[in-house]
Design an enzyme around this catalytic site. Structure first.
Site, PDB file in Angstrom:
ATOM      1  N   ASP A  35       0.861  -1.257  -0.023  1.00  0.00           N
ATOM      2  CA  ASP A  35       0.043  -0.035  -0.072  1.00  0.00           C
ATOM      3  C   ASP A  35       0.944   1.189   0.000  1.00  0.00           C
ATOM      4  O   ASP A  35       1.945   1.362   0.641  1.00  0.00           O
ATOM      5  CB  ASP A  35      -0.962  -0.006   1.307  1.00  0.00           C
ATOM      6  N   ILE A  36       0.626   2.311  -0.593  1.00  0.00           N
ATOM      7  CA  ILE A  36       1.447   3.369  -1.050  1.00  0.00           C
ATOM      8  C   ILE A  36       1.365   4.293   0.261  1.00  0.00           C
ATOM      9  O   ILE A  36       2.188   5.115   0.536  1.00  0.00           O
ATOM     10  CB  ILE A  36       0.621   4.277  -2.234  1.00  0.00           C
ATOM     11  N   ASN A  93     -12.731  -3.468   2.315  1.00  0.00           N
ATOM     12  CA  ASN A  93     -13.807  -2.315   2.243  1.00  0.00           C
ATOM     13  C   ASN A  93     -14.722  -2.362   1.021  1.00  0.00           C
ATOM     14  O   ASN A  93     -14.141  -2.368  -0.033  1.00  0.00           O
ATOM     15  CB  ASN A  93     -13.187  -1.081   2.494  1.00  0.00           C
ATOM     16  N   GLU A 101     -12.538   3.072  -1.516  1.00  0.00           N
ATOM     17  CA  GLU A 101     -12.060   4.248  -2.023  1.00  0.00           C
ATOM     18  C   GLU A 101     -11.600   4.054  -3.370  1.00  0.00           C
ATOM     19  O   GLU A 101     -11.537   4.798  -4.744  1.00  0.00           O
ATOM     20  CB  GLU A 101     -10.679   5.026  -1.377  1.00  0.00           C
ATOM     21  N   VAL A 102     -11.122   2.791  -3.793  1.00  0.00           N
ATOM     22  CA  VAL A 102     -10.428   2.450  -5.306  1.00  0.00           C
ATOM     23  C   VAL A 102     -11.560   1.257  -5.703  1.00  0.00           C
ATOM     24  O   VAL A 102     -11.848   0.219  -5.021  1.00  0.00           O
ATOM     25  CB  VAL A 102      -9.222   1.963  -5.313  1.00  0.00           C
ATOM     26  N   HIS A 106      -9.957  -5.108  -3.601  1.00  0.00           N
ATOM     27  CA  HIS A 106      -8.602  -5.217  -2.928  1.00  0.00           C
ATOM     28  C   HIS A 106      -8.657  -5.764  -1.597  1.00  0.00           C
ATOM     29  O   HIS A 106      -9.731  -5.262  -0.767  1.00  0.00           O
ATOM     30  CB  HIS A 106      -7.815  -4.023  -2.978  1.00  0.00           C
TER      31      HIS A 106
HETATM   32  P1  5GP Z   1      -9.894   1.217   0.189  1.00  0.00           P
HETATM   33  O1  5GP Z   1     -10.010   2.432   1.162  1.00  0.00           O
HETATM   34  O2  5GP Z   1     -10.429   1.410  -1.306  1.00  0.00           O
HETATM   35  O3  5GP Z   1     -10.364   0.127   0.820  1.00  0.00           O
HETATM   36  O4  5GP Z   1      -8.233   1.294   0.075  1.00  0.00           O
HETATM   37  C1  5GP Z   1      -7.491   1.854  -1.121  1.00  0.00           C
HETATM   38  C2  5GP Z   1      -6.129   1.801  -0.675  1.00  0.00           C
HETATM   39  O5  5GP Z   1      -5.396   1.959  -1.911  1.00  0.00           O
HETATM   40  C3  5GP Z   1      -5.601   2.743   0.258  1.00  0.00           C
HETATM   41  O6  5GP Z   1      -4.954   1.961   1.442  1.00  0.00           O
HETATM   42  C4  5GP Z   1      -4.595   3.701  -0.387  1.00  0.00           C
HETATM   43  O7  5GP Z   1      -3.564   3.778   0.408  1.00  0.00           O
HETATM   44  C5  5GP Z   1      -4.142   2.791  -1.531  1.00  0.00           C
HETATM   45  N1  5GP Z   1      -3.759   3.399  -2.710  1.00  0.00           N
HETATM   46  C6  5GP Z   1      -4.108   4.426  -3.427  1.00  0.00           C
HETATM   47  N2  5GP Z   1      -3.687   4.817  -4.444  1.00  0.00           N
HETATM   48  C7  5GP Z   1      -2.482   3.953  -4.479  1.00  0.00           C
HETATM   49  C8  5GP Z   1      -1.656   3.986  -5.453  1.00  0.00           C
HETATM   50  O8  5GP Z   1      -1.319   4.629  -6.220  1.00  0.00           O
HETATM   51  N3  5GP Z   1      -0.651   2.719  -5.065  1.00  0.00           N
HETATM   52  C9  5GP Z   1      -0.573   2.150  -4.017  1.00  0.00           C
HETATM   53  N4  5GP Z   1       0.281   0.911  -3.840  1.00  0.00           N
HETATM   54  N5  5GP Z   1      -1.755   2.166  -3.259  1.00  0.00           N
HETATM   55  C10 5GP Z   1      -2.609   2.839  -3.396  1.00  0.00           C
END
Ligand code: 5GP
Length: 124
Positions: A35-36, A93, A101-102, A106
């Site tokens: 994760d970034i 999530n 968010e994405v 995942h």
């Molecule tokens: P969500 O809230 O959708 O479950 O989590 C999305 C995750 O994706 C977050 O923890 C965020 O830090 C990670 N993330 C967002 N953009 C990127 C990216 O460009 N690269 C990586 N490796 N992780 C990302």
């Protein structure tokens, strides 16, 4: 979060090699990477290579091979990142209330120190 799959979401772009990632694990059906913005000493994301919006979409449409691969990959990522023995948490999530968010399924694999209780009490 859109309620349909956006082929230009960030993880789709990582899968196409358009954006970099720190790879942890890969097989025919799965990619896992760091994760970034890590929330724990170990914070990996495990994603199917197929275009699935969330767990509801994946559970309805993924093949048995894809489902097996994603499950096995979680165990492999835990082993590779060194948290299999000490323990870890897997979080998925989903949708608006799940704070996704994405818009590509995942699984977060979190560990490396004690995490505490599962969720906080909801705000009234
Ligand atoms: P969500 O809230 O959708 O479950 O989590 C999305 C995750 O994706 C977050 O923890 C965020 O830090 C990670 N993330 C967002 N953009 C990127 C990216 O460009 N690269 C990586 N490796 N992780 C990302």
């Amino acid at each position: 979060m859109p309620n349909s799959y956006d082929p230009n979401n960030i993880f789709a772009r990582i899968l196409r090699g358009e954006l970099p990632c720190k790879k942890v694990y890969e097989d025919a059906h799965v990619l896992a990477f760091e994760d970034i913005r890590p929330l724990m000493p170990v914070h990996a994301l495990v994603i199917p290579k197929g275009a699935y919006l969330d767990m509801s979409d994946f559970s309805a449409r993924a093949s048995a091979d894809e489902i097996v691969a994603l499950t096995r990959a979680v165990g492999e990522v835990a082993r590779l990142t060194g948290v299999a023995a000490s323990g870890y948490r897997v979080i998925v999530n989903n949708g608006a209330d799940g704070h996704q968010e994405v818009s590509h399924l995942h699984l977060h694999v979190l560990g490396g120190r004690p995490i505490g209780r599962m969720v906080g009490a909801p705000k009234q």
